[in-house]
Design an enzyme around this catalytic site. Structure first.
Site, mmCIF file in Angstrom:
data_model
loop_
_atom_site.group_PDB
_atom_site.id
_atom_site.type_symbol
_atom_site.label_atom_id
_atom_site.label_comp_id
_atom_site.label_asym_id
_atom_site.label_seq_id
_atom_site.Cartn_x
_atom_site.Cartn_y
_atom_site.Cartn_z
ATOM 1 N N TYR A 199 0.846 -1.184 0.000
ATOM 2 C CA TYR A 199 0.000 0.000 0.000
ATOM 3 C C TYR A 199 0.888 1.244 0.000
ATOM 4 O O TYR A 199 1.709 1.415 0.912
ATOM 5 C CB TYR A 199 -0.896 0.021 1.246
ATOM 6 C CG TYR A 199 -1.992 -1.015 1.249
ATOM 7 C CD1 TYR A 199 -3.274 -0.694 0.809
ATOM 8 C CD2 TYR A 199 -1.746 -2.304 1.711
ATOM 9 C CE1 TYR A 199 -4.281 -1.636 0.827
ATOM 10 C CE2 TYR A 199 -2.755 -3.251 1.733
ATOM 11 C CZ TYR A 199 -4.020 -2.911 1.288
ATOM 12 O OH TYR A 199 -5.023 -3.839 1.294
ATOM 13 N N HIS A 229 -4.788 -2.707 -7.647
ATOM 14 C CA HIS A 229 -6.009 -3.399 -7.239
ATOM 15 C C HIS A 229 -7.108 -2.429 -6.842
ATOM 16 O O HIS A 229 -8.277 -2.662 -7.131
ATOM 17 C CB HIS A 229 -5.727 -4.350 -6.074
ATOM 18 C CG HIS A 229 -6.856 -5.291 -5.799
ATOM 19 N ND1 HIS A 229 -7.836 -5.033 -4.878
ATOM 20 C CD2 HIS A 229 -7.170 -6.479 -6.367
ATOM 21 C CE1 HIS A 229 -8.695 -6.035 -4.870
ATOM 22 N NE2 HIS A 229 -8.317 -6.916 -5.748
ATOM 23 N N HIS A 230 -6.755 -1.354 -6.179
ATOM 24 C CA HIS A 230 -7.743 -0.319 -5.907
ATOM 25 C C HIS A 230 -7.073 0.991 -5.534
ATOM 26 O O HIS A 230 -5.893 1.027 -5.161
ATOM 27 C CB HIS A 230 -8.754 -0.746 -4.823
ATOM 28 C CG HIS A 230 -8.208 -0.785 -3.431
ATOM 29 N ND1 HIS A 230 -7.860 -1.944 -2.792
ATOM 30 C CD2 HIS A 230 -7.959 0.210 -2.534
ATOM 31 C CE1 HIS A 230 -7.425 -1.681 -1.573
ATOM 32 N NE2 HIS A 230 -7.466 -0.369 -1.388
ATOM 33 N N HIS A 295 -3.454 0.406 -3.609
ATOM 34 C CA HIS A 295 -3.136 -0.964 -3.212
ATOM 35 C C HIS A 295 -2.575 -1.679 -4.440
ATOM 36 O O HIS A 295 -3.269 -1.895 -5.430
ATOM 37 C CB HIS A 295 -4.401 -1.674 -2.714
ATOM 38 C CG HIS A 295 -4.193 -3.126 -2.394
ATOM 39 N ND1 HIS A 295 -5.239 -4.000 -2.204
ATOM 40 C CD2 HIS A 295 -3.071 -3.865 -2.231
ATOM 41 C CE1 HIS A 295 -4.769 -5.200 -1.951
ATOM 42 N NE2 HIS A 295 -3.453 -5.139 -1.961
ATOM 43 N N HIS A 375 -18.040 -4.823 0.852
ATOM 44 C CA HIS A 375 -16.662 -5.237 0.607
ATOM 45 C C HIS A 375 -16.153 -6.276 1.603
ATOM 46 O O HIS A 375 -16.254 -6.091 2.819
ATOM 47 C CB HIS A 375 -15.739 -4.019 0.663
ATOM 48 C CG HIS A 375 -14.287 -4.375 0.558
ATOM 49 N ND1 HIS A 375 -13.739 -4.904 -0.578
ATOM 50 C CD2 HIS A 375 -13.275 -4.288 1.457
ATOM 51 C CE1 HIS A 375 -12.453 -5.127 -0.384
ATOM 52 N NE2 HIS A 375 -12.146 -4.762 0.849
ATOM 53 N N HIS A 377 -12.743 -9.541 1.439
ATOM 54 C CA HIS A 377 -11.604 -9.987 0.635
ATOM 55 C C HIS A 377 -11.895 -11.364 0.042
ATOM 56 O O HIS A 377 -13.050 -11.699 -0.223
ATOM 57 C CB HIS A 377 -10.338 -9.970 1.471
ATOM 58 C CG HIS A 377 -9.768 -8.586 1.637
ATOM 59 N ND1 HIS A 377 -8.715 -8.287 2.474
ATOM 60 C CD2 HIS A 377 -10.117 -7.402 1.052
ATOM 61 C CE1 HIS A 377 -8.436 -6.996 2.402
ATOM 62 N NE2 HIS A 377 -9.275 -6.440 1.558
ATOM 63 N N MET A 450 -12.024 -8.456 5.611
ATOM 64 C CA MET A 450 -12.786 -7.269 5.986
ATOM 65 C C MET A 450 -14.273 -7.595 5.874
ATOM 66 O O MET A 450 -14.664 -8.556 5.213
ATOM 67 C CB MET A 450 -12.459 -6.089 5.071
ATOM 68 C CG MET A 450 -11.040 -5.595 5.142
ATOM 69 S SD MET A 450 -10.791 -4.168 4.042
ATOM 70 C CE MET A 450 -9.085 -3.780 4.404
#
Length: 601
Positions: A199, A229-230, A295, A375, A377, A450
């Site tokens: 990150y 990824h985001h 990320h 959300h 994972h 998460m």
């Protein structure tokens, strides 16, 4: 609070500027001459969809769904206001002739009026198909057909007809307001480390504006789709005054920037706010710093890759009716809870008790929620958001029964839902760890977990998050541990089977929960609460009027003497006649625009 998440918010909403109707948030002109406007809203949990068709005519109006854009196989309603009262029927087309009245009337007329040369017809139906003559409404673009006459005699419509392709359940408008400009917030020549998960955070300023602007569209700028990824953009509190960049969550600074402003996630595209709301920037909003968080998911641990990814923000000086904002809810992201291995369907819970919002805000109000992003994972399989009021469940705010980590989209609620202060929101996540041999802890990595739901709402409040976390001391005591080390050893050495997994799940749910509310300036309120029971709300049955007591097609010059089924109580059926020769299909193809997907914050 060091939380982060992937958020892909699909905002598929276009709102009427003249009058805000929370039940009819979407609007589309169906014809180039702007004579036919369709408004709609839906509730996928209840399984129904509401339409309001406005046509510039004092005659009959028709609307329906077509497999290919023409008459054959179309599912149609026809209605109007005649000299003797209203008429409205559910029909289907067998060819290029007047549509046949269905044996079962599965559309419900709610209102029908005519004034100033306009006919407005409001009606409701089930999203699914209720009989062989109805077409189901799907998540894909559908061909909508329309036609109308100049009188209440249903004769050949001539050129007063058309087709437009629209995705009703995943609608995305695209507006181009005047004085539109944009700015970018990106990484600059950042070399991605050869780590599997990394990150990176960059603290920077947005452009400064003397007067407030509204951001109405956000687009991703991705230079390495295989690595990024985001992206998340957070607004920082006034205490952050210096730009810098480094690895996120390492204690070097920036963790206090936690008010979510914008996000892009893998599989997503551009996202646009509804026309009645915009993200505020500049003016009295303040001259804040922002934290861009990227990320990078680098499973091959590639070295030397340079990245310039970020976000592009389109803004306008024409302010909209409301400032929009995002509230993070669910289970606080931390390592104090674990998901056992070998679990087929393990549940975790995070709760937001909005009664505590006034503890951190001097001015607080109800939330008008129009979109929710859920959300987890890799182990996540389902996410549900329950809505409670007065100790009772009143709704499921959003549900994703087939969660896909690689394609995370926002759930468009289809209508604005009011979350009153005092309501509770429960985020329930279902995980599958059958292929794992060790505990899965809560955390930032994609291999950790998460359980979050991001609410997109208006009017905006200076609010960052409303989450909960199980009391770890109570959890350890309930499991027979005397201290943290004993509890950890118990978790790692336990034999996990169906019985022990179920027992742990029930214990995790029943222990005391810390409810944590944080404002935009990181003022925090700590409270306690208990997890309520979440129930599945069954969809409403198919809507049905009286069955038609007649058979056969209505075609040629035949007259209908009654249109009673489908009328509201007290309406008078106006006899209709078909006197026109059918020279061409009731509808013809017309260039429309596909409805795509958007992601907004």
């Amino acid at each position: 609070m060091d939380t982060l998440s992937l958020v892909l918010l699909l905002l598929s909403a276009q709102w009427s500027c003249a009058q805000e109707d929370p039940l009819l948030p979407f609007s589309e002109l169906l014809d180039p001459e702007h004579n036919v406007r369709l408004k709609w809203g839906f509730d996928e949990i209840q399984g129904n969809i509401l339409f309001e068709l406005t046509v510039n005519t004092s005659g009959w109006v028709g609307f329906g769904f077509s497999p290919k854009g023409g008459m054959t196989g179309a599912d149609i309603v026809i209605g109007g206001v005649g000299p003797k009262g209203n008429y409205f029927t559910d029909r289907h087309a067998e060819g290029n002739s007047i549509p046949v009245v269905d044996q079962k009337q599965n559309y419900k007329l709610l209102s029908l009026n005519e004034s100033d040369g306009k006919t407005v017809m409001k009606f409701q139906r089930s999203i699914k198909s209720c009989d062989e003559n109805d077409l189901p409404i799907t998540n894909l673009p559908m061909k909508l057909i329309y036609a109308y006459g100049q009188s209440d005699d249903i004769v050949y419509h001539k050129n007063r007809r058309g087709t437009k392709e629209v995705n009703l359940l995943k609608y995305m408008p695209r507006v181009n307001p005047p004085n539109s400009k944009y700015f970018d917030m990106t990484m600059v020549n950042f070399t991605v480390p050869a780590n599997q998960t990394y990150y990176h955070c960059k603290i920077m300023k947005a452009p400064t504006f003397d007067r407030k602007k509204h951001i109405y569209r956000i687009e991703p700028f991705i230079t390495n789709f295989d690595l990024v990824h985001h992206l998340l953009l957070y607004r920082c509190p006034p205490s952050v005054t210096t730009p810098f960049e480094e690895e996120c969550y390492t204690g070097g600074g920036g963790e206090e920037c936690m008010e979510t402003v914008a996000v892009w996630g893998v599989g997503g595209g551009a996202f646009e706010l509804p026309e009645m709301a915009g993200l505020p920037i500049g003016g009295n909003v303040g001259d804040f710093f922002y934290r861009l968080e990227v990320h990078y998911n680098n499973p091959n641990k590639s070295a030397g890759r340079v990245d310039n990814s970020g976000l592009r923000f389109y803004y306008t000086s024409e302010l909209r009716q409301h400032d929009a904002a995002i509230l993070m809810t669910g289970l606080a992201v931390a390592s104090g809870y674990a998901i056992p291995p070998k679990a087929k369907s393990f549940l975790t819970y995070g709760m937001c008790d909005t009664a505590y919002i006034p503890k951190v805000l001097e001015t607080s109000h109800d939330l008008q929620v129009f979109s929710v992003m859920m959300h987890t994972h890799l182990a996540g399989r389902k996410v549900r958001v329950g809505h409670f009021r007065g100790g009772k469940q009143i709704d499921l705010l959003a549900v994703d029964e087939n969660y896909n980590f690689e394609y995370q989209e926002a759930t468009n609620l289809g209508k604005t839902k009011t979350v009153q202060l005092g309501d509770k929101l429960l985020v329930e996540c279902t995980y599958n760890t059958e292929n794992r041999n060790t505990l899965t802890w809560g955390g930032l990595s994609t291999s950790e977990e998460m359980c979050l739901a991001f609410l997109v709402y208006y009017p905006a409040m200076n609010l960052s998050s409303c989450v909960s976390f199980p009391d770890v001391n109570s959890l350890g005591s309930a499991m027979g541990a005397t201290d943290k080390d004993t509890w950890l050893n118990m978790m790692y050495t336990k034999t996990w089977n169906d019985a022990s997994i179920d027992q742990y799940q029930q214990t995790l749910k029943t222990v005391d929960q810390f409810v944590i509310v944080t404002d935009s300036f990181n003022n925090v309120s700590y409270n306690t609460g208990a997890i309520p029971d979440l129930k599945i709300i069954p969809p409403a049955p198919c809507m049905s009027g009286c069955d038609i007591k007649m058979a056969g097609a209505v075609s040629g010059r035949r007259q209908e003497k009654s249109l009673g089924p489908g009328l509201l109580p007290g309406d008078v059926a106006e006899p209709l006649t078909w006197t026109g020769d059918v020279a061409e299909p009731w509808t013809s193809a017309m260039t429309g625009r596909d409805s795509g997907m958007v992601a907004m914050l």
